[in-house]
Design an enzyme around this catalytic site. Structure first.
Site, PDB file in Angstrom:
ATOM      1  CB  SER A 106     -10.832 -38.173 -45.181  1.00 18.94           C
ATOM      2  OG  SER A 106      -9.567 -37.626 -45.520  1.00 18.94           O
ATOM      3  CE1 TYR A 129      -7.098 -33.898 -50.431  1.00 13.52           C
ATOM      4  CE2 TYR A 129      -6.493 -35.803 -49.096  1.00 13.52           C
ATOM      5  CZ  TYR A 129      -7.058 -34.540 -49.212  1.00 13.52           C
ATOM      6  OH  TYR A 129      -7.565 -33.936 -48.090  1.00 13.52           O
ATOM      7  CG  HIS A 275      -9.917 -28.020 -49.072  1.00 11.23           C
ATOM      8  ND1 HIS A 275      -9.680 -28.997 -50.008  1.00 11.23           N
ATOM      9  CD2 HIS A 275      -9.506 -28.547 -47.888  1.00 11.23           C
ATOM     10  CE1 HIS A 275      -9.144 -30.053 -49.421  1.00 11.23           C
ATOM     11  NE2 HIS A 275      -9.037 -29.804 -48.122  1.00 11.23           N
TER      12      HIS A 275
END
Length: 379
Positions: A106, A129, A275
């Site tokens: 992540s 992101y 998500h």
């Protein structure tokens, strides 16, 4: 309740973790309807049992983006994984690599790219992101490329953070959050010793490496809130597609039209995902969204799916619905929190065994034979 190894690991994780961490992993957005439907809708899918098919030889292996995988399962990107076990990202990555499946790091991991990538003997994936700080994005991509990351997972369903009310109640956020977290840690001594004391540094490693100073848990919510970008569109991804020369996967697709846009954009794959029910409550579960997306784009790019997958039987169901590969999120995080890397290894072994049982009893000798014909329910 869905009885599974993940259920047992969830209970163990709840006992071991301070509440702010357990509820961060376990919770969803708003009233958590989509969170529950992710699991319930998938478990409601019925399979056709077939017998006397000579199932003495099974092949669970597959290939994705040129990588050989022992089974069509990977570990999804989960923020703060390193807070659930000592240097948790490294432990989970090692378990995945030993099983012959990919691990996805992540953006908001505790362990930075440079700590995790050298710890395993296969390329890891990296998740990013779209953020307002384009300098950070470029820096992260350069570091991921330098570390040999093979696949970029681009999360697009978080232009703003979801309304996660459990976090405010648990102490992850809200008034006196730091004090509440400290008190909770004191009442969970096993976690406090293994992770709280011996698992330092407790910062967001990838962000700290870019900023040049520690970005700790206290800064986590504020930094994310300030950097998520609601103005993003497909054109904002074009420079990344040009910069990144490996496979690029778009995570957070729930609508067939968005899936077609991903094909037009030139993505190598998509992840059908809500998500984990942590963003917009009331949207379709991944299991309900997947068939229409597969009808729209199957064969034009690779289709991955996450959200609600707890067992090997769920893996088979998702593939029958149209996925090429699935990603585990909460399932592996519970196991990691309960028993470290050994827990993740055990969970993956159990998922493989559950897949084998399901394949034998549906007559599918290989992953290619797990098709919609195995389903009883109407698509």
């Amino acid at each position: 309740m869905i009885i599974s190894a993940s259920t047992d690991y969830r209970a163990a994780a709840q006992r071991r973790l301070p509440p702010f961490l357990f509820h961060y992993a376990d919770g969803g957005a708003y009233a958590e309807h989509t969170l529950r439907r992710n699991v319930a809708d998938l478990s409601d899918i019925e399979l056709r049992q077939r017998v006397l098919k000579n199932m003495s030889e099974l092949d669970l292996s597959t290939e994705l983006f040129g990588e050989k995988m022992s089974m069509p399962v990977g570990l999804a990107p989960v923020g703060l994984t390193g807070m659930f076990a000592r240097r948790g990202e490294v432990q989970a990555a090692k378990a995945a690599a030993a099983k012959g499946i990919p691990f996805t790091l992540s953006t908001v991991s505790v362990c930075p790219i440079e700590e995790v990538a050298p710890a395993i003997d296969r390329p890891m994936w990296f998740q990013l992101y779209v953020l307002k700080d384009r300098g950070f994005m470029k820096n992260a991509l350069e570091r991921a490329k330098a570390a040999g990351c093979s696949t970029l997972v681009f999360t697009v369903d978080m232009p703003v953070p979801g309304a996660r009310y459990r976090d405010a109640h648990s102490g992850m956020s809200g008034p006196n959050a730091a004090l509440r977290r400290m008190l909770q840690a004191m009442t969970h001594p096993q976690w406090a010793w293994d992770v709280g004391l011996k698992g330092k540094p407790h910062d967001l490693g990838n962000i700290s490496a870019y900023r040049g100073n520690p970005t700790g848990l206290a800064d986590y919510i504020g930094w994310l809130g300030a950097n998520f970008d609601p103005s993003i569109s497909w054109k904002d991804l074009e420079w990344i597609r040009d910069f990144w020369d490996g496979p690029m996967v778009i995570k957070g697709i729930l609508d067939p039209e968005d899936a077609r846009d991903a094909v037009t954009f030139g993505a190598d794959g998509i992840i059908v995902s809500n998500h984990g029910g942590r963003q917009l409550d009331g949207v379709l579960s991944s299991a309900r969204a997947l068939p229409a997306i597969a009808d729209a784009v199957k064969g034009e790019l690779k289709i991955l799916a996450d959200s609600g997958i707890r067992t090997g039987l769920d893996v088979v169901r998702m593939i029958a619905l149209g996925a090429d590969t699935v990603l585990l999120g909460r399932a592996f995080l519970y196991a990691l929190a309960a028993a470290g890397g050994a827990g993740v290894s055990n969970l993956l072994d159990l998922i493989e065994k559950e897949m084998r049982v399901a394949m034998v009893l549906t007559g599918a000798k290989s992953i290619a034979e797990i098709t919609p014909d195995l389903l009883v329910m109407e698509r």
